[in-house]
Design a protein around this motif. Structure first.
Motif, PDB file in Angstrom:
ATOM      1  N   GLU A   1       8.728  -2.643  -4.642  1.00  0.00           N
ATOM      2  CA  GLU A   1       8.460  -4.070  -4.624  1.00  0.00           C
ATOM      3  C   GLU A   1       9.505  -4.841  -5.431  1.00  0.00           C
ATOM      4  O   GLU A   1       9.929  -5.919  -5.042  1.00  0.00           O
ATOM      5  N   ARG A   2       9.857  -4.315  -6.564  1.00  0.00           N
ATOM      6  CA  ARG A   2      10.876  -4.904  -7.425  1.00  0.00           C
ATOM      7  C   ARG A   2      11.398  -3.799  -8.322  1.00  0.00           C
ATOM      8  O   ARG A   2      10.815  -2.712  -8.382  1.00  0.00           O
ATOM      9  N   VAL A   3      12.485  -4.047  -9.026  1.00  0.00           N
ATOM     10  CA  VAL A   3      13.043  -3.034  -9.911  1.00  0.00           C
ATOM     11  C   VAL A   3      13.324  -3.647 -11.274  1.00  0.00           C
ATOM     12  O   VAL A   3      13.423  -4.874 -11.423  1.00  0.00           O
ATOM     13  N   ALA A   4      13.447  -2.768 -12.268  1.00  0.00           N
ATOM     14  CA  ALA A   4      13.743  -3.219 -13.627  1.00  0.00           C
ATOM     15  C   ALA A   4      15.227  -3.544 -13.712  1.00  0.00           C
ATOM     16  O   ALA A   4      16.081  -2.670 -13.580  1.00  0.00           O
ATOM     17  N   LEU A   5      15.526  -4.813 -13.936  1.00  0.00           N
ATOM     18  CA  LEU A   5      16.912  -5.253 -13.973  1.00  0.00           C
ATOM     19  C   LEU A   5      17.015  -6.471 -14.884  1.00  0.00           C
ATOM     20  O   LEU A   5      16.222  -7.408 -14.768  1.00  0.00           O
ATOM     21  N   HIS A   6      17.979  -6.447 -15.781  1.00  0.00           N
ATOM     22  CA  HIS A   6      18.155  -7.536 -16.741  1.00  0.00           C
ATOM     23  C   HIS A   6      19.320  -8.453 -16.388  1.00  0.00           C
ATOM     24  O   HIS A   6      19.783  -9.222 -17.217  1.00  0.00           O
ATOM     25  N   GLU A   7      19.803  -8.353 -15.153  1.00  0.00           N
ATOM     26  CA  GLU A   7      20.817  -9.287 -14.674  1.00  0.00           C
ATOM     27  C   GLU A   7      20.237 -10.065 -13.501  1.00  0.00           C
ATOM     28  O   GLU A   7      19.306  -9.606 -12.829  1.00  0.00           O
ATOM     29  N   ARG A   8      20.804 -11.238 -13.258  1.00  0.00           N
ATOM     30  CA  ARG A   8      20.236 -12.125 -12.246  1.00  0.00           C
ATOM     31  C   ARG A   8      20.722 -11.728 -10.848  1.00  0.00           C
ATOM     32  O   ARG A   8      21.622 -12.336 -10.270  1.00  0.00           O
ATOM     33  N   VAL A   9      20.065 -10.711 -10.354  1.00  0.00           N
ATOM     34  CA  VAL A   9      20.317 -10.193  -9.014  1.00  0.00           C
ATOM     35  C   VAL A   9      18.973  -9.976  -8.341  1.00  0.00           C
ATOM     36  O   VAL A   9      18.040  -9.440  -8.956  1.00  0.00           O
ATOM     37  N   CYS A  10      18.850 -10.411  -7.100  1.00  0.00           N
ATOM     38  CA  CYS A  10      17.615 -10.202  -6.343  1.00  0.00           C
ATOM     39  C   CYS A  10      17.979  -9.950  -4.878  1.00  0.00           C
ATOM     40  O   CYS A  10      19.157  -9.988  -4.497  1.00  0.00           O
ATOM     41  N   ALA A  11      16.959  -9.679  -4.065  1.00  0.00           N
ATOM     42  CA  ALA A  11      17.176  -9.401  -2.638  1.00  0.00           C
ATOM     43  C   ALA A  11      16.223 -10.247  -1.807  1.00  0.00           C
ATOM     44  O   ALA A  11      15.141 -10.613  -2.262  1.00  0.00           O
ATOM     45  N   MET A  12      16.656 -10.557  -0.587  1.00  0.00           N
ATOM     46  CA  MET A  12      15.811 -11.269   0.374  1.00  0.00           C
ATOM     47  C   MET A  12      15.671 -10.425   1.623  1.00  0.00           C
ATOM     48  O   MET A  12      16.662  -9.896   2.136  1.00  0.00           O
ATOM     49  N   THR A  13      14.453 -10.324   2.128  1.00  0.00           N
ATOM     50  CA  THR A  13      14.193  -9.588   3.362  1.00  0.00           C
ATOM     51  C   THR A  13      13.652 -10.548   4.413  1.00  0.00           C
ATOM     52  O   THR A  13      12.939 -11.500   4.093  1.00  0.00           O
ATOM     53  N   PHE A  14      13.964 -10.276   5.680  1.00  0.00           N
ATOM     54  CA  PHE A  14      13.573 -11.150   6.787  1.00  0.00           C
ATOM     55  C   PHE A  14      12.934 -10.296   7.874  1.00  0.00           C
ATOM     56  O   PHE A  14      13.596  -9.489   8.530  1.00  0.00           O
ATOM     57  N   ASP A  15      11.637 -10.468   8.079  1.00  0.00           N
ATOM     58  CA  ASP A  15      10.872  -9.639   9.009  1.00  0.00           C
ATOM     59  C   ASP A  15      10.866 -10.191  10.434  1.00  0.00           C
ATOM     60  O   ASP A  15      10.996 -11.398  10.659  1.00  0.00           O
ATOM     61  N   ASP A  16      10.667  -9.285  11.385  1.00  0.00           N
ATOM     62  CA  ASP A  16      10.250  -9.565  12.765  1.00  0.00           C
ATOM     63  C   ASP A  16      11.373  -9.954  13.721  1.00  0.00           C
ATOM     64  O   ASP A  16      11.105 -10.221  14.891  1.00  0.00           O
TER      65      ASP A  16
END
Length: 446
Positions: free
Chosen positions: A37-52
């Motif tokens: 669901e999420r990961v331990a990270l102390h830098e400003r990085v994230c992911a976006m997913t697009f379904d369907d």
């Protein structure tokens, strides 16, 4: 907001509350497949997913006439972002069916889902939109599996009581293989992550998405933040605002809020056949990038930090990542390492043989075989225990394996000598997961 929408929202809240309570009561075991669901990270990085998707139809209301998927890809790229597109194969086989009521969970079909819309299946899916899949790959975006036909893995009576799920685990795996083969044969692209339709995990024959993904070599891609574009509201503008305001509020309260998070979005229409993501995505990305975030694919996020509870700064991170990348089953199903937890005998067997015995565990359950007096087919580590006993790296005592007993150092040392051909340094006190991971990694590096 309509009565139907309120009812759906309430049902979702009740479902999530029930699932949270159930999760608290349910033991979590080591698993080759982790729900990420999420990961331990102390830098400003994230992911976006697009379904369907992919979706060849244009945004609604119309913007530039481009296919919605192309519009989303170009929007991401303007901000230097890369998305993870959780695609379907083709839903045109999901007939006979009847159209559902607009605004309801059955809007795209009563018995099955149809993407991008009912009777418009030819304008969606990886099979029908090769130009869009190729464009995504050329743009550096990631493709993950939302299954070929987007049919439920098992029953979901609360929201989708009229839906026809797949018959059993074998049918689930066959469906996953179809999309996997399509991407591999057309593009030489290997899928690594998957998300079940509507997050339904249990199959009709008592298995789960974790079993299916284990057989496929996938990880379970979930999400920690809902982009909110799927739910119909009173107007299109309200739907766009509902996607932007939560991001804005979260960043205002805590600029580091999205570090390591996976954001859920929809590459398609919502229940009102609108696509607020077309207008909201740019504003979401503007908010994130202005706060110093980099939006990357889920696989890149996992390469930076694969664990829920172990950030790259942790002293055991490098050792743990080495074992994880080497096929050791050191994580629990919720993607945690739990470094301070005491390692049990069955967990040690699972470390080594979790991935290697995915198919064997399923056969044990089907045949209802018993390993020893205290490990039957029902034990989640049964196949791994059997493999460790067969290798001679672990022993029974009076036909008992004692799966829940803490590993003592002599047992751990014997295991390492037989499995790795080397003697670990003495570990004082109880053997924690952190101590075991660091010791095994050290031996592998010699």
């Amino acid at each position: 907001m309509s009565t139907v929408t309120k009812a759906i929202g309430l049902a979702k809240k009740l479902k999530h509350r029930f699932q949270d309570e159930l999760r608290e009561r349910t033991p979590v075991y080591l698993s080759p497949v982790r729900r990420i669901e999420r990961v331990a990270l102390h830098e400003r990085v994230c992911a976006m997913t697009f379904d369907d998707g992919p979706c060849r139809l244009p945004a609604n209301p119309g913007k530039d006439g481009k296919p919605l998927t192309l519009h989303l890809a170009e929007t991401l790229e303007r901000y230097g972002a890369r998305g993870t597109f959780d695609v379907v194969g083709d839903t045109s086989e999901n007939y006979p069916d009847t159209a559902g009521k607009e605004g309801s969970a059955e809007w795209g079909g009563v018995r099955y889902d149809h993407y991008p819309d009912f009777k418009k299946d030819a304008d969606g899916g990886a099979k029908n939109c090769p130009e869009l899949v190729g464009r995504l790959l050329d743009g550096g975006h990631e493709i993950t599996s939302h299954t070929y036909r987007h049919v439920l893995f098992g029953p979901k009576p609360l929201v989708y009581g009229k839906r026809d799920p797949l018959e059993n685990l074998d049918a689930v795996v066959d469906d996953l293989k179809r999309l996997d083969s399509l991407l591999l044969s057309r593009y030489g692209y290997q899928i690594r992550l998957s998300r079940p339709p509507h997050y339904v995990d249990k199959t009709k024959d008592g298995f789960s998405s974790y079993d299916a993904y284990g057989l496929m070599g996938y990880q379970y891609m979930a999400a920690s933040f809902d982009g909110a574009g799927w739910l119909p509201l009173s107007s299109y503008d309200a739907e766009v605002r509902a996607m932007i305001q939560p991001v804005e509020k979260a960043l205002a309260e805590d600029p580091d809020y999205f570090c390591g998070q996976i954001i859920f979005q929809k590459d398609g229409y919502n229940m009102a056949r609108r696509s607020p993501v077309a207008d909201a995505l740019g504003k979401q990305l503007e908010l994130l990038t202005s706060n110093g975030y980099k939006v990357v694919t889920v696989s890149e996020l996992l390469e930076r930090s694969p664990f829920l509870d172990l950030s790259p700064e942790h002293p055991a991170f490098s050792a743990a990542k080495t074992l994880l990348d080497g096929g050791w089953c050191i994580c629990f199903r919720d993607n945690s390492l739990r470094p301070n937890g005491i390692l049990t005998r069955a967990e040690l067997a699972m470390y080594r043989y979790g991935w290697k015995t995915v198919a064997e565990r399923i056969e044990l359950v089907r045949k209802k075989e018993k390993i020893c007096r205290d490990v039957t087919y029902q034990h989640p580590y049964a196949a791994a225990v059997r493999a460790a006993l067969a290798a001679g790296s672990m022993q029974t005592l009076l036909e008992r394996f004692r799966p829940d007993d803490a590993v003592i150092f002599d047992e751990f040392a014997a295991f390492c000598r037989i499995e790795l051909g080397a003697q670990p340094e003495k570990i004082s006190g109880p053997i924690t997961h952190e101590a075991a991971v660091r010791a095994i990694s050290s031996l592998l590096g010699k």
